[in-house]
Write an enzyme that holds these catalytic residues in place. Structure first.
Site, PDB file in Angstrom:
ATOM      1  N   ASN A 248      -5.538  20.918  24.423  1.00 42.62           N
ATOM      2  CA  ASN A 248      -4.153  20.469  24.598  1.00 42.62           C
ATOM      3  C   ASN A 248      -4.083  19.514  25.783  1.00 42.62           C
ATOM      4  OD1 ASN A 248      -3.292  22.001  27.140  1.00 42.62           O
ATOM      5  ND2 ASN A 248      -4.070  23.660  25.857  1.00 42.62           N
ATOM      6  N   ARG A 249      -2.924  18.930  25.977  1.00 41.09           N
ATOM      7  CA  ARG A 249      -2.791  17.852  26.954  1.00 41.09           C
ATOM      8  C   ARG A 249      -2.409  18.301  28.360  1.00 41.09           C
ATOM      9  NH1 ARG A 249      -2.993  13.018  24.310  1.00 41.09           N
ATOM     10  NH2 ARG A 249      -2.308  13.049  22.130  1.00 41.09           N
TER      11      ARG A 249
END
Ligand code: CTP
Ligand code: CA
Length: 235
Positions: free
Chosen positions: A34-35
């Site tokens: 994920n970011r």
């Protein structure tokens, strides 16, 4: 002349903070991730250290540039997957006066991880089977010792049935945390921006209390969270 210095609010305390986002390996070169940058968790660790705490930052895939130059009071353990993160957090738990789970934890991981690089085959696409990861936060709450404070984070959006705050309150209950830092991401006011708007949820008996909305930088939010924690540790 007497100079009176306020004692540091978290002097003598040990705080464990998770940061970043977990990555779930598919093969030696690929992962699901994920970011999350880890900036919020690092800001929390800096705020905790500034308040006098000995701080352990458990960093999941945080850029090394962000980890460089942290104050000496912050020790860092780097982790990759959710299972790694869980094991480091469990080991760190007994010594902690408080634990803050600010990491973005992958809800699922690939059911199988291959030791050699996956080859592509055919052109009919592929299906990945995922299995659910353990809830690290709920596990820590279950193993909490008396007086230990556990803080979760939640970014929520509202829908036609419930507000983001309703979902956050339900999550507060489900997780059993002492505080939940709730971030309303219904409008486009969270990701990628430097300013965030948060409310700190706590419990008064059976009622979930939502504090005033607070807007500011990740540093401002961190100071607020650490101040709220210091208040509770004093009691
Ligand atoms: N968390 C965790 N372990 C997980 C998932 C989440 O410890 N497997 C922690 C996060 O670090 C955060 C809190 O739980 O402090 C809330 O995360 P969130 O993703 O909002 O909760 P979920 O239970 O995964 O619910 P959702 O279905 O909304 O993603
Ligand atoms: Ca989740």
């Amino acid at each position: 002349e007497r100079v009176s210095a306020e004692p540091a609010p978290l002097a003598g305390r040990h705080i464990v903070i998770s940061a970043g986002g977990t990555r779930e390996p598919l093969d030696p070169v690929r992962f699901l991730g994920n970011r999350s940058s880890g900036k919020q968790g690092i800001a929390l660790a800096r705020a905790a250290a500034a308040a006098g705490a000995r701080t352990h930052l458990v960093a999941a895939n945080v850029d090394s540039g962000l980890l460089a130059g942290l104050p000496e009071a912050i020790s860092v353990t780097e982790v990759e997957s959710t299972l790694d993160l869980q094991s480091v957090m469990q080991t760190a738990q007994p010594d902690a006066d408080a634990i803050i789970m600010s990491a973005a934890v992958a809800d699922y991981r690939p059911a199988d991880r291959t030791d050699s690089k996956m080859k592509k085959s055919g052109d009919e696409g592929m299906t990945l089977r995922l299995i659910q990861n353990p809830d690290v936060l709920v596990g820590l709450v279950g193993a909490r010792r008396r007086g230990q404070h556990i803080i979760g984070f939640a970014a929520e959006t509202g829908d036609s049935d419930h507000s983001a705050l309703d979902y956050a309150k339900a999550k507060f209950r489900r997780k059993g945390v002492d505080l939940l830092v709730f971030n309303d991401v219904s409008e486009d006011r969270a990701f990628g921006h430097d300013d965030t708007a948060v409310q700190i949820l706590s419990a008064d008996g059976d009622r979930v209390i939502a504090g005033e909305e607070f807007r500011g930088s990740k540093d401002d939010v961190s100071e607020k969270v650490i101040a709220a924690l210091a208040d509770r540790l004093e009691c």
